[in-house]
Design a protein around this motif. Sequence first.
Motif, PDB file in Angstrom:
ATOM      1  N   LEU A  14      14.674  85.868  74.185  1.00  0.00           N
ATOM      2  CA  LEU A  14      14.203  84.951  72.949  1.00  0.00           C
ATOM      3  C   LEU A  14      15.111  83.954  72.942  1.00  0.00           C
ATOM      4  O   LEU A  14      16.361  83.914  72.798  1.00  0.00           O
ATOM      5  CB  LEU A  14      14.666  86.010  71.773  1.00  0.00           C
ATOM      6  N   PHE A  63      16.456  80.202  71.938  1.00  0.00           N
ATOM      7  CA  PHE A  63      16.616  79.222  70.766  1.00  0.00           C
ATOM      8  C   PHE A  63      16.887  77.892  71.270  1.00  0.00           C
ATOM      9  O   PHE A  63      17.074  76.897  70.357  1.00  0.00           O
ATOM     10  CB  PHE A  63      17.444  79.664  69.692  1.00  0.00           C
ATOM     11  N   PRO A 104      16.968  74.339  72.958  1.00  0.00           N
ATOM     12  CA  PRO A 104      15.946  73.367  72.931  1.00  0.00           C
ATOM     13  C   PRO A 104      15.596  72.947  74.517  1.00  0.00           C
ATOM     14  O   PRO A 104      15.732  71.831  74.703  1.00  0.00           O
ATOM     15  CB  PRO A 104      16.315  72.367  72.169  1.00  0.00           C
ATOM     16  N   THR A 105      15.399  73.779  75.021  1.00  0.00           N
ATOM     17  CA  THR A 105      14.941  73.520  76.432  1.00  0.00           C
ATOM     18  C   THR A 105      14.224  74.616  77.560  1.00  0.00           C
ATOM     19  O   THR A 105      14.014  75.567  76.749  1.00  0.00           O
ATOM     20  CB  THR A 105      16.309  73.238  77.449  1.00  0.00           C
ATOM     21  N   TYR A 106      13.470  73.996  78.424  1.00  0.00           N
ATOM     22  CA  TYR A 106      12.576  75.249  79.317  1.00  0.00           C
ATOM     23  C   TYR A 106      13.623  76.178  80.159  1.00  0.00           C
ATOM     24  O   TYR A 106      14.542  75.490  80.665  1.00  0.00           O
ATOM     25  CB  TYR A 106      11.754  74.378  80.351  1.00  0.00           C
ATOM     26  N   LEU A 107      13.029  77.273  80.289  1.00  0.00           N
ATOM     27  CA  LEU A 107      14.154  78.174  80.956  1.00  0.00           C
ATOM     28  C   LEU A 107      12.981  78.519  82.260  1.00  0.00           C
ATOM     29  O   LEU A 107      11.998  78.910  81.984  1.00  0.00           O
ATOM     30  CB  LEU A 107      14.454  79.420  80.268  1.00  0.00           C
ATOM     31  N   ILE A 165      10.208  84.097  75.093  1.00  0.00           N
ATOM     32  CA  ILE A 165       9.488  83.558  74.030  1.00  0.00           C
ATOM     33  C   ILE A 165      10.577  82.473  73.400  1.00  0.00           C
ATOM     34  O   ILE A 165      11.762  82.791  73.214  1.00  0.00           O
ATOM     35  CB  ILE A 165       9.215  84.744  73.006  1.00  0.00           C
ATOM     36  N   ILE A 174      11.686  79.726  70.681  1.00  0.00           N
ATOM     37  CA  ILE A 174      11.510  79.140  69.335  1.00  0.00           C
ATOM     38  C   ILE A 174      12.374  77.704  69.350  1.00  0.00           C
ATOM     39  O   ILE A 174      13.423  77.825  69.332  1.00  0.00           O
ATOM     40  CB  ILE A 174      12.148  80.131  68.300  1.00  0.00           C
ATOM     41  N   ASP A 175      11.659  76.848  69.339  1.00  0.00           N
ATOM     42  CA  ASP A 175      12.031  75.317  69.272  1.00  0.00           C
ATOM     43  C   ASP A 175      11.913  74.557  68.326  1.00  0.00           C
ATOM     44  O   ASP A 175      10.785  74.028  67.848  1.00  0.00           O
ATOM     45  CB  ASP A 175      11.465  74.799  70.546  1.00  0.00           C
ATOM     46  N   ILE A 176      12.913  74.463  67.547  1.00  0.00           N
ATOM     47  CA  ILE A 176      12.818  73.857  66.201  1.00  0.00           C
ATOM     48  C   ILE A 176      12.740  72.456  66.244  1.00  0.00           C
ATOM     49  O   ILE A 176      11.765  71.919  65.625  1.00  0.00           O
ATOM     50  CB  ILE A 176      14.233  74.059  65.527  1.00  0.00           C
ATOM     51  N   ALA A 177      13.363  71.801  67.347  1.00  0.00           N
ATOM     52  CA  ALA A 177      13.205  70.407  67.538  1.00  0.00           C
ATOM     53  C   ALA A 177      11.541  69.859  67.756  1.00  0.00           C
ATOM     54  O   ALA A 177      11.073  68.939  67.334  1.00  0.00           O
ATOM     55  CB  ALA A 177      14.066  69.902  68.722  1.00  0.00           C
ATOM     56  N   ILE A 178      11.039  70.803  68.626  1.00  0.00           N
ATOM     57  CA  ILE A 178       9.660  70.546  69.010  1.00  0.00           C
ATOM     58  C   ILE A 178       8.739  70.539  67.617  1.00  0.00           C
ATOM     59  O   ILE A 178       7.855  69.570  67.552  1.00  0.00           O
ATOM     60  CB  ILE A 178       9.268  71.422  70.234  1.00  0.00           C
ATOM     61  N   GLU A 179       8.960  71.536  66.717  1.00  0.00           N
ATOM     62  CA  GLU A 179       8.166  71.576  65.758  1.00  0.00           C
ATOM     63  C   GLU A 179       8.706  70.449  64.826  1.00  0.00           C
ATOM     64  O   GLU A 179       7.715  69.959  64.001  1.00  0.00           O
ATOM     65  CB  GLU A 179       8.413  72.893  64.734  1.00  0.00           C
ATOM     66  N   ARG A 181      10.205  64.801  75.214  1.00  0.00           N
ATOM     67  CA  ARG A 181      11.312  65.676  75.976  1.00  0.00           C
ATOM     68  C   ARG A 181      11.442  65.606  77.506  1.00  0.00           C
ATOM     69  O   ARG A 181      12.521  65.341  78.182  1.00  0.00           O
ATOM     70  CB  ARG A 181      11.407  67.148  75.390  1.00  0.00           C
ATOM     71  N   TYR A 194      22.741  71.288  62.796  1.00  0.00           N
ATOM     72  CA  TYR A 194      21.782  70.920  63.757  1.00  0.00           C
ATOM     73  C   TYR A 194      21.646  69.700  64.081  1.00  0.00           C
ATOM     74  O   TYR A 194      21.159  68.631  63.205  1.00  0.00           O
ATOM     75  CB  TYR A 194      20.579  71.627  63.140  1.00  0.00           C
TER      76      TYR A 194
END
Lengths: 207, 207
Positions: A173, A175, A177-180, A189, A191-196, B19, B101
């Motif tokens: 899970l 959190f 803000p980057t791709y893995l 899964i 959950i990317d606050i910045a993208i939202e 991004r 944040y």
Amino acid sequence: MKNTRIPDETIRRLPLYLRGLQFFADQELTNVSSEKLADFLHISAALIRKDFCYFGDFGTRGVGYDVQTLVKQIREILKLSTPRKAILVGAGNLGRALLAYPGFAAYGFEIVAAYDSDPEKIGTKINQTLILDIKTLSKLKRDGIGLAIIAVPAEVAQSVADLIIKSGIRGILNFAPTYLSVPKRVKVISIDIAIELGRLPYYLESE
Amino acid sequence: MKNTRIPDETIRRLPLYLRGLQFFADQELTNVSSEKLADFLHISAALIRKDFCYFGDFGTRGVGYDVQTLVKQIREILKLSTPRKAILVGAGNLGRALLAYPGFAAYGFEIVAAYDSDPEKIGTKINQTLILDIKTLSKLKRDGIGLAIIAVPAEVAQSVADLIIKSGIRGILNFAPTYLSVPKRVKVISIDIAIELGRLPYYLESE
């Protein structure tokens, strides 16, 4: 009940249905119509009926669906009744919030250990969870741990993910803000606050 | 450039593109192909080209897209360059994490005030932000505040949302695990950790 046939889009809505059903169960309702659930969840009743068809429950005309049966079915499909151990990596502000978050227990997750690189944090406890040195993550015995929660800065998230995967954990899970980049057998899964957040101004009126 | 014609699904992907483009800009690349961006973002190159067509940039065959031009265009469409004031309601663990944040500032948001109901917290500061009594929220002068961030328990989220809307704020970023019933003119984006979490076990192998 053939779970394999249920499309991802339906799986995505099941936790939502569970929340709605729980609301009606708390009000001691034994039956609920798709219309009533639709109204509560702001989803169309037709979509709800279509989703429920995948697990063979067609409800009863004029009576609706049996709330407890549906709750049980959805929990089984989502495998929520299986207790699972999780680890948390990153004990900063977000990590602390996650350690205090009751949602994990509600879905059968128990956070058994937390890791950080900050010497000030290592050895201390947050909400009864001991903070371990991230350097010892490579020595982690998987031991039934099914999930790792990544709450570290973006720059180190990939290297943390690599360590996690090496230990044999197959669920992440994320959190950060980057791709893995992960092997196919690992489920991430994010959950990317910045993208939202980034799409919110588009919808705000100009001052 | 007609923003109104851009579908919501494309808008949803724009922060992601931003991004990716920022990543290539940091490497001092002036041009990037849709394939390269696709590879980085795990999105199909055809979809990227289709999305970019909406704002009239077709790139140059063999050269690709101009990184800086695209960044500028996307930021303009998303209205990210407009500074906006935000308030936070709920100064618990999650609220504290959100105050720390850096993502808000990156998208032009400045959290100007935080509210809580806990007398122990009211009057204290977290990261330079003063915690105010939630009872004074009704007296809030909108004063250019475009966004309210809800980080309170589910049980009180709706009443908090009602107060926020009454003050004239039209954008809500909701972290409470519940639905908010709001008038059409108000835009709510919900980030619901529990709902994401609820579908994770389905994808995890059995122990």
